[in-house]
Scaffold this active site. Structure first.
Site, PDB file in Angstrom:
ATOM      1  N   PRO A 743      -8.969   6.902  -1.196  1.00  0.00           N
ATOM      2  CA  PRO A 743      -8.610   5.486  -1.240  1.00  0.00           C
ATOM      3  C   PRO A 743      -7.869   5.120  -2.526  1.00  0.00           C
ATOM      4  O   PRO A 743      -8.012   5.780  -3.556  1.00  0.00           O
ATOM      5  CB  PRO A 743      -9.965   4.776  -1.197  1.00  0.00           C
ATOM      6  CG  PRO A 743     -10.912   5.754  -1.782  1.00  0.00           C
ATOM      7  CD  PRO A 743     -10.396   7.126  -1.450  1.00  0.00           C
ATOM      8  N   GLY A 744      -7.082   4.079  -2.449  1.00  0.00           N
ATOM      9  CA  GLY A 744      -6.424   3.522  -3.618  1.00  0.00           C
ATOM     10  C   GLY A 744      -6.941   2.102  -3.849  1.00  0.00           C
ATOM     11  O   GLY A 744      -7.724   1.830  -4.760  1.00  0.00           O
ATOM     12  N   CYS A 812      15.489 -15.104  -8.026  1.00  0.00           N
ATOM     13  CA  CYS A 812      16.446 -15.752  -7.130  1.00  0.00           C
ATOM     14  C   CYS A 812      16.361 -15.187  -5.728  1.00  0.00           C
ATOM     15  O   CYS A 812      17.275 -14.518  -5.250  1.00  0.00           O
ATOM     16  CB  CYS A 812      17.851 -15.614  -7.696  1.00  0.00           C
ATOM     17  SG  CYS A 812      17.962 -16.441  -9.276  1.00  0.00           S
ATOM     18  N   TYR A 842      -1.355  -1.945  -6.175  1.00  0.00           N
ATOM     19  CA  TYR A 842       0.008  -2.211  -5.731  1.00  0.00           C
ATOM     20  C   TYR A 842       0.591  -3.472  -6.381  1.00  0.00           C
ATOM     21  O   TYR A 842       1.343  -4.206  -5.768  1.00  0.00           O
ATOM     22  CB  TYR A 842       0.076  -2.298  -4.196  1.00  0.00           C
ATOM     23  CG  TYR A 842      -0.557  -1.094  -3.531  1.00  0.00           C
ATOM     24  CD1 TYR A 842       0.068   0.137  -3.585  1.00  0.00           C
ATOM     25  CD2 TYR A 842      -1.795  -1.185  -2.886  1.00  0.00           C
ATOM     26  CE1 TYR A 842      -0.514   1.262  -3.003  1.00  0.00           C
ATOM     27  CE2 TYR A 842      -2.389  -0.079  -2.310  1.00  0.00           C
ATOM     28  CZ  TYR A 842      -1.743   1.151  -2.368  1.00  0.00           C
ATOM     29  OH  TYR A 842      -2.315   2.258  -1.808  1.00  0.00           O
TER      30      TYR A 842
HETATM   31  N1  LLP Z   1      -3.362   8.296   1.087  1.00  0.00           N
HETATM   32  C1  LLP Z   1      -2.076   8.222   1.466  1.00  0.00           C
HETATM   33  C2  LLP Z   1      -1.429   9.385   2.004  1.00  0.00           C
HETATM   34  C3  LLP Z   1      -1.385   7.007   1.341  1.00  0.00           C
HETATM   35  O1  LLP Z   1      -0.140   6.940   1.739  1.00  0.00           O
HETATM   36  C4  LLP Z   1      -2.051   5.883   0.799  1.00  0.00           C
HETATM   37  C5  LLP Z   1      -1.351   4.615   0.658  1.00  0.00           C
HETATM   38  C6  LLP Z   1      -3.395   6.019   0.398  1.00  0.00           C
HETATM   39  C7  LLP Z   1      -4.018   7.236   0.569  1.00  0.00           C
HETATM   40  C8  LLP Z   1      -4.168   4.889  -0.207  1.00  0.00           C
HETATM   41  O2  LLP Z   1      -4.306   3.837   0.659  1.00  0.00           O
HETATM   42  P1  LLP Z   1      -5.238   2.581   0.297  1.00  0.00           P
HETATM   43  O3  LLP Z   1      -6.672   3.034   0.189  1.00  0.00           O
HETATM   44  O4  LLP Z   1      -4.746   2.010  -0.979  1.00  0.00           O
HETATM   45  O5  LLP Z   1      -5.095   1.643   1.426  1.00  0.00           O
HETATM   46  N2  LLP Z   1       1.727  -1.374  -0.944  1.00  0.00           N
HETATM   47  C9  LLP Z   1       0.813  -1.648   0.124  1.00  0.00           C
HETATM   48  C10 LLP Z   1      -0.072  -0.474   0.440  1.00  0.00           C
HETATM   49  C11 LLP Z   1       0.710   0.770   0.742  1.00  0.00           C
HETATM   50  C12 LLP Z   1      -0.187   1.962   0.938  1.00  0.00           C
HETATM   51  C13 LLP Z   1       0.599   3.224   0.914  1.00  0.00           C
HETATM   52  N3  LLP Z   1      -0.191   4.384   1.089  1.00  0.00           N
HETATM   53  C14 LLP Z   1       0.004  -2.898  -0.213  1.00  0.00           C
HETATM   54  O6  LLP Z   1       0.220  -3.440  -1.304  1.00  0.00           O
HETATM   55  O7  LLP Z   1      -0.794  -3.359   0.566  1.00  0.00           O
END
Ligand code: LLP
Length: 862
Positions: A743-744, A812, A842
């Site tokens: 997770p991120g 802008c 993000y």
């Molecule tokens: N693993 C892979 C292969 C990914 O592509 C991503 C995120 C993650 C893990 C982590 O995902 P998370 O747990 O953060 O949902 N910019 C967007 C989110 C894009 C996520 C891209 N990939 C936002 O601000 O909502």
């Protein structure tokens, strides 16, 4: 009590469940007395029959087992009189006599309509009589009146005999003396019957199902009442049926037209017919909960602010479609007139219409004669004379209701997409721009509503942040909501204000919150390995903190890999993943050279660059064929997504890998970000395990990231325990593989805030905007995904949020908006420190220098 002249009425209506228990009658007495005192009003109480009684009377009207049914009803009312401490024979003796006489009436043999109306009327006559007696016994000064002396049925053109007796409308315009005559009744409180009226021949007519609401509305209209209150056993109208959608919001304020549309298209709480009379006379209505009178309920009046947006989504079952095919219809004069003449002949009213060159399809209003007679057969036979007819039954109509539907279409892409998967028979958009309806098979509609409701909120089409219209969720009212904990930045306010004395905009990250989230995940036993997706936030202190908590790191570019080893030179490459998308060859070579775990997601790379991968141990990313996420732009599974090897090509990959002596030791999937569906990961885990078994060499299953966080003020925290239980269940089935997550967002989003200063406050055409020195260059999520972030004035955190602003940035671009209609202190002024919450994921990692505005600074709080 002395009745003052000219006191205006408040009409209170109580339904079956509200009049079937003694304590409820105490409530009725209490509420009526309160209205008289608080509103300086006279009160007219309109009641339904005891619950179940109208059904029993309807059975009598069908003609079978009449004597037994009559006696059962007498017994039921006797028992309730005993409960109320009333002498049944004295109070209801005469009415029991009438009921028995009706049972033995010669008209019963032919089920004459006038006889049926009289039979049906007995329920309300009995309930109102015993209620009046009980309230008097409790010391209330209450009179009883026969609704038939005041409500006159009118006959509408084209109405069938049946509806002119058993589903009547009443007179809405009366002579000037009506009010005076009604007011001449001596008591301040009166009780009367819902559902019944006087037929023009002097006998009884009834208003049809839900008629008590309508009776109350007619009385409200005729008496020009202060208000009509419909007291029921639910808190009001909701944005969806709460039994199907627990997240449905209470609609606290509606105008008549919207309420009418919602009542017509699904909400059972108010009968659609009852809106008309009040609207006609401009009498406000309220729907209130007898058990919880402190709740705001739903108020309906003409002063309700018109707010564009979807207010409700509903589903009606049992919709009948009639599809009429005629070759000669195109441009032929009078075809539709012929068709509709036949519907008229059968007393059927048409609801939705769709037409094509050779086909007209209509839906029928679900009316009582549709279910109680074989009218459809007769109609079909009639229509066959002029066209080919197909009757499609068991359809469901799913309707979005709200003002300005046409100007909202761009926000409804998710809704259209959902219907794209079903067979849609008919789409209809009402000409008053208030509703959009999809007719599909009933079975296909199951389970769709919660999804559609969430989609409407996410897309901004349903503006639930408008607190003047949207109240609490059903789950909240029912006490089922897990509250969001107080955010860390409240306690750190003074530190944050001090940081904001430096250049703004700037991000601040709270490491204790990062650690707390890390430990929550570490505590889940089923998970064997944890990685942090550093694309969410690659701040060195965050990486160090998470590695110290036992997390590995997941990277998607050579840049991220180099960053990791620059920040953590001693990091074991075995704890680093490389999961790129469409990366150049050199990045794979470099990553393999560093010794990190590389995940590949296509066969072409093996074919084109065999030397790069020969003899390596690799992970394989698979597209399991479905995706999910908080926005379509973050959905990374399914046909349209660029990520992952198509499931249908796994065998091909395995073969190519074998030929190169590659060991596939992990399978991976990440199908979206900000996923709320618990079943999502279970399904992935299970599917991946299936592939792993087929491949044979796999040790690790990586189910990606994607965990959501509660951005919205009333979003609930992700239910980790529930999630973990789901994973544990699958683990028990496939214990051989090591379960991995990456997770991120979950780890860092809530830990970060964006601090900025207000630059200007400007009013333009009724909209007040507060500008920040941070824009979409600093935090792009609102512009890119319509993402919702809480915004507060940190400077004036304790001031009331008594102003409404659009919060915008200095870039802008018209999408440079952080939030529409945000509630902030009215005194918000240039120079104030503003905080955008939940910006740790993000935020900085997607920031840019667009417009040559500097990147935000970053601080870490221990
Ligand atoms: N693993 C892979 C292969 C990914 O592509 C991503 C995120 C993650 C893990 C982590 O995902 P998370 O747990 O953060 O949902 N910019 C967007 C989110 C894009 C996520 C891209 N990939 C936002 O601000 O909502």
């Amino acid at each position: 009590m002395v009745v003052a002249q000219g006191q205006r009425w408040v009409v209170l209506k109580f339904g079956g469940t509200s009049v079937s228990r003694r304590n409820r009658w105490d409530t009725i007495g209490r509420l009526a007395a309160k209205r008289m005192a608080d509103d300086d009003a006279r009160v007219l109480v309109v009641v339904s029959a005891l619950s179940g009684v109208t059904n029993a009377l309807t059975a009598i009207c069908a003609g079978d087992g009449i004597p037994a049914r009559v006696e059962a009803l007498v017994e039921r009312h006797r028992a309730f009189c005993a409960d109320l401490g009333l002498d049944a024979d004295r109070v209801l003796g005469e009415r029991f006599g009438v009921l028995r006489a009706l049972g033995a009436d010669p008209r019963a043999g032919a089920l004459a309509l006038d006889w049926q109306a009289e039979v049906l009327a007995q329920g309300e006559l009995m309930s109102s009589t015993l209620g009046a007696a009980y309230l008097r016994a409790q010391g209330h000064d209450v009179g009883w009146c026969d609704a038939r002396d005041w409500l006159d049925a009118v006959s509408l053109p084209n109405a069938s005999e049946w509806s002119q007796r058993l589903s009547v409308n009443c007179q809405r315009d009366v002579d000037a003396g009506f009010g005076e005559r009604f007011a001449a009744q001596p008591t301040a409180m009166l009780i009367t019957q819902g559902f019944i009226a006087r037929h023009r021949d002097g006998s009884t007519a009834v208003l049809g199902r839900g008629g008590s609401d309508t009776s109350a509305a007619y009385f409200g209209c005729l008496l020009k009442a202060q208000r009509v209150e419909i007291w029921t056993d639910v808190p009001g109208m909701f944005s969806a049926n709460p039994r199907e959608v627990p997240d449905a919001r209470l609609l606290t304020r509606l105008d008549y037209a919207e309420a009418q549309e919602i009542a017509t298209t699904g909400a059972k709480v108010l009968h659609p017919r009852s809106l008309g009379p009040c609207r006609h006379a401009g009498v406000p209505m309220a729907i209130l909960d007898t058990e919880r009178p402190e709740l705001p309920g739903t108020r309906i009046d003409s002063a309700a602010a018109t707010l564009p947006g979807v207010k409700a989504i509903s589903r009606r079952n049992g919709i009948v479609l009639v599809s009429m095919e005629s070759v000669g219809m195109w441009q032929s004069v009078g075809f539709l007139a012929d068709v509709f003449e036949r519907f008229r002949r059968h007393g059927l009213s048409v609801d939705l219409i769709g037409s094509a060159e050779t086909n007209v399809t209509v839906s029928l209003d679900p009316s009582e004669n549709l279910v109680s007679t074989n009218v459809l057969e007769a109609l079909s036979a009639d229509l066959e004379e002029i066209c080919r007819v197909r009757v499609i039954v068991s359809c469901a109509a799913i309707t979005l209701v709200g003002r300005g539907m046409r100007s909202m279409l761009h926000k409804l892409s998710g809704v259209w997409a959902a219907f794209g998967k079903e067979r849609v028979h008919l789409i209809s958009q009402s000409s008053n721009d208030l509703n959009l309806t999809f007719v599909i098979d009933e079975a296909d509609a199951d389970g769709m509503l919660p999804f559609l409701h969430a989609e409407l909120i996410d897309s901004g089409a349903m503006p639930v942040h408008e607190t003047g219209v949207f109240g609490p969720r059903w789950r909240e009212i029912e006490g089922q909501l897990r509250p969001k904990p107080t955010p860390w930045w409240i306690g750190e306010r003074s530190r944050l204000l001090a940081l904001a004395d430096g250049p703004t905009p700037r991000y601040a990250y709270h490491l204790p919150t990062v650690r707390e989230r890390a430990r929550q995940l570490a505590a889940i036993e089923a998970i064997d390995r944890r990685y942090y997706a550093i694309k969410a936030n690659s701040h060195p202190e965050i990486l160090k903190a998470l590695v110290a908590e036992g997390f590995g790191l997941e990277c998607v570019s050579l840049g991220e890999l180099r960053h990791v080893f620059a920040v953590l030179p001693a990091m074991d490459p075995a704890r680093v993943l490389f999961t790129p998308s469409f990366a150049p060859r050199e990045e794979y070579e470099a990553a393999l050279g560093m010794g990190v775990t590389v995940t590949l997601d296509n066969v072409e790379a093996l074919h084109n660059w065999p030397d790069v991968f020969r003899g390596r141990r690799l992970w394989l990313r698979i597209d399991l064929g479905f995706g999910d996420g908080h926005h379509e732009k973050v959905t990374t599974g399914g046909k349209t997504s660029k990520f992952g090897l198509a499931a249908g090509r796994v065998d091909e990959f395995v073969e190519a890998a074998r030929a190169l002596g590659i060991g596939i030791v992990g399978v991976h999937a990440h199908l979206g970000s900000g996923v709320e569906t618990r079943a999502h990961w279970r399904q992935m885990y299970d599917d991946l395990a299936g592939f792993a078994r087929r491949i044979g060499t796999v040790e690790v299953l990586d189910i990606g990231g994607g965990l959501p966080i509660p951005y919205g003020a009333d979003d609930e925290p992700f239910d980790l325990r529930d999630w973990a239980e789901g994973l544990a269940e699958v683990k028990a089935i496939h214990p051989a593989f090591q379960l991995t997550i990456e997770p991120g967002r979950f780890l860092v989003a809530e830990a970060g805030v964006l601090l900025s200063r207000a630059t200007q406050v400007v009013e333009k055409d009724g909209i007040r905007r507060v500008g920040l020195d941070a824009g979409m260059n600093a935090l792009v999520r609102p512009a890119l995904y319509d993402a919702w972030h809480e915004i507060v004035n940190l400077q004036r955190l304790d001031a009331a949020k008594d102003g409404v602003f659009d919060v915008v940035g200095p870039i802008c671009e018209s999408s440079d908006v952080f939030g529409h209609r945000v509630q902030l202190p009215a005194g918000t002024a240039p120079g104030d420190v503003m905080l955008v919450a939940d910006a740790g994921a993000y935020g900085m990692s997607m920031a840019s220098t667009y417009n040559l505005r500097a990147l935000p600074a970053e601080d870490v709080i221990e």
